[in-house]
Enzyme design. Structure first.
Site, PDB file in Angstrom:
ATOM      1  N   ASP A  17      19.842  60.615  34.400  1.00 49.27           N
ATOM      2  CA  ASP A  17      19.511  59.234  34.101  1.00 49.27           C
ATOM      3  C   ASP A  17      20.663  58.612  33.327  1.00 49.27           C
ATOM      4  OD1 ASP A  17      17.986  56.948  33.713  1.00 49.27           O
ATOM      5  OD2 ASP A  17      17.342  57.640  31.756  1.00 49.27           O
ATOM      6  N   THR A  50      20.380  52.346  36.014  1.00 52.55           N
ATOM      7  CA  THR A  50      21.255  52.407  34.833  1.00 52.55           C
ATOM      8  C   THR A  50      22.651  52.864  35.230  1.00 52.55           C
ATOM      9  OG1 THR A  50      20.241  54.553  34.485  1.00 52.55           O
ATOM     10  CG2 THR A  50      19.494  52.782  33.103  1.00 52.55           C
ATOM     11  N   THR A  51      22.701  53.830  36.141  1.00 48.87           N
ATOM     12  CA  THR A  51      24.015  54.324  36.580  1.00 48.87           C
ATOM     13  C   THR A  51      24.729  53.237  37.379  1.00 48.87           C
ATOM     14  OG1 THR A  51      22.696  56.282  37.005  1.00 48.87           O
ATOM     15  CG2 THR A  51      25.033  56.472  37.408  1.00 48.87           C
ATOM     16  N   ASP A 347      11.388  56.473  34.910  1.00 51.71           N
ATOM     17  CA  ASP A 347      12.107  55.525  35.767  1.00 51.71           C
ATOM     18  C   ASP A 347      11.215  55.059  36.909  1.00 51.71           C
ATOM     19  OD1 ASP A 347      14.244  55.923  34.209  1.00 51.71           O
ATOM     20  OD2 ASP A 347      15.649  56.493  35.779  1.00 51.71           O
TER      21      ASP A 347
END
Length: 510
Positions: A17, A50-51, A347
């Site tokens: 994550d 997020t990445t 997530d």
């Protein structure tokens, strides 16, 4: 691929994550901290992607670097990037498809596809269908409520991932118990539940009373009074008709035995969040006194039982009337693995919640990125002046997502990207939903393969990444406070000096 992070305390975290990794890194560079912040903001706003945010921001900066080196003024770049991001977001909204107006069954199926897309890159990707349907049921259980803390995730080491299960209600670990606990019944149908925030223990009333005795035989009456106080409390609990008594504070051995004799289940020292969750699910209210316990404050549920899960025992309340809660009990081999599974599910839960609220989805697997990239390239040709180059480079930066997907899946990125470019360039527009197919190493229609993501994820990601890139571009100088630096330098020098002197003496002595 996952990252293993080992910090100075010796804690090991294995994660995939983006936000978790960024939080754990000890980043000193001020510009890099901005990237951490956008990853955190994406995590709290949307939960996934997020990445993506960090990748995009870094790629925008990489594309901007040659221009800056050639002497282009950063403000020109910033203007063009902002313009490009505005156009990109308009295009995302155009391409997004709504999943409103479908039947409940259909909607559930669509949402679980979104959850499966989120989980496919995580450690638990192998069981994504199993977990996706679990997440959709959990989010469905809490209804329109925004409170994510109503979905509890409990971790029990042992067993396999497939042993994880969802409780439509509340589950928590058996609390610390005293003698007499084993004599209590462990299963009830439609019990009344009393929730307390008081101690049910024998207490000597020494703090707030001073008693002077003239006759030692009177002492017994005082001890009896103390016993009567606790018996009075316990009696009121029993008279309320409750069959399950939960308290945030301790329930002592006397109380445990008293309840066991009357076929009542009790648990003390229940964690506050679990108690609040039980209150929300069963419709009860937490009491701070046992006087005047009326039926309205008691909760109820269809089924209560204590069940063995792995080597832990769990108290499980299911079939709750208000049903605004759900608990996922996670199983797995190693602790780190379960922790990562919890992060992945978080997530997925966020994504499903977002998709229920903003019910538009776009094609995942790099398809939407390629389509925006193509669209911006076409748009840039119609613009006179330098900004044509800048928007073109912005479009090129968006290709980092499908390229990274290919790299992560172990395929030849150049090859796949060329196929994608060719497909998206078709004038009919039928190539728009095509993205990377990580199963075959080719390209495939993402919509047909159910690789979807909520449009809000992409919009937020493009927005945040462009903002961060523009912010870093607009900085032309870093000023450090020289005073604090020199103070640090002196402190370091004196420490080194002390060490040096010590060594000198030692050498002389030899």
């Amino acid at each position: 691929m996952d990252k293993l992070i080992h910090d100075d305390k010796g804690t090991v975290t294995i994660s995939n994550d983006g936000a978790t990794i960024m939080k754990l890194l000890d980043i000193v560079h001020p510009a890099a901290k901005i990237l951490v912040d956008i990853a955190k903001s994406q995590d709290s706003e949307v939960g996934d992607g997020t990445t993506t945010v960090v990748l995009l921001a870094a790629e925008f900066l990489r594309e901007a670097k040659p221009f800056i080196e050639d002497g282009v003024h950063p403000q020109n770049l910033i203007r063009s990037f902002r313009n490009a991001s505005y156009k990109a977001i308009q295009k995302v909204k155009e391409l997004a498809k709504s999943i409103e107006g479908q039947s409940l069954e259909e909607k559930k199926r669509l949402l679980s596809k979104c959850a499966a897309t989120t989980l496919s890159s995580k450690l638990i990707g192998g069981e994504k269908e199993f977990f996706a349907s679990m997440v959709v049921d959990a989010v469905g259980a809490i209804g329109d409520g925004d409170r994510l803390n109503m979905i509890g995730i409990k971790k029990v080491p042992g067993g396999t991932m497939r042993d994880s299960f969802l409780v439509n209600g509340v589950a928590f670990k058996k609390t610390f118990s005293y003698a007499g606990f084993e004599q209590q019944p462990k299963k009830f149908l439609n019990p009344k539940i009393l929730l307390l925030n008081i101690e049910l223990e024998l207490k000597s009333e020494k703090e707030n009373a001073e008693i002077r005795l003239s006759d030692p035989s009177q002492y017994q009456s005082i001890v009896d009074a103390e016993w009567n106080i606790i018996y009075d409390k316990l009696d009121k609990c029993v008279q309320s008709g409750a069959k399950v008594v939960l308290s945030r504070l301790a329930i002592g051995d006397l109380a445990t035995q008293y309840f066991a004799d009357r076929d009542i289940f009790c648990a003390g020292r229940v964690a506050e969040e679990d108690l609040l969750r039980v209150a929300a699910a069963t419709g009860g209210t937490v009491q701070t006194s046992v006087n005047n316990v009326v039926d309205e404050v008691l909760g109820t549920c269809e089924h209560f039982e204590e069940r063995q899960v792995g080597n832990e025992r769990f108290n499980i309340f299911s079939g709750c009337p208000s049903g605004r809660t759900a608990t996922i009990v996670l199983r797995g081999g190693a602790d780190q693995f379960i922790e990562e599974a919890e992060r992945s599910l978080h997530d997925a839960i966020m994504i499903v919640r977002r998709a229920t609220k903003n019910s538009t989805v776009v094609a995942g697997g790099g398809a939407i990125d390629m389509e925006i990239s193509k669209y911006l390239r076409q748009e840039s040709r119609a613009i006179a002046g330098k900004s044509q180059f800048f928007i073109n480079s912005y479009a090129k930066a968006l290709e980092v997502i499908p390229r990274q997907l290919c790299d992560n899946a172990g395929f030849d990125a150049t090859d796949v990207l060329n196929k994608l470019r060719q497909k998206h360039a078709l004038p009919t527009g039928e190539g728009a939903p095509y993205g990377v197919d990580i199963n075959t190493g080719g390209i495939a229609d993402s919509f047909a393969n159910f690789v979807w993501e909520p449009a809000v994820v992409k919009i937020n990601a493009i927005n945040a990444a462009t903002e961060a890139a523009c912010l870093i571009l607009s900085v032309d100088e870093t000023v450090k406070n020289p005073k604090s630096e020199s103070a640090q330098g002196e402190a370091a020098a004196s420490a080194m000096g002390g060490r040096g002197r010590g060594r000198g003496r030692g050498m002389r002595r030899r």
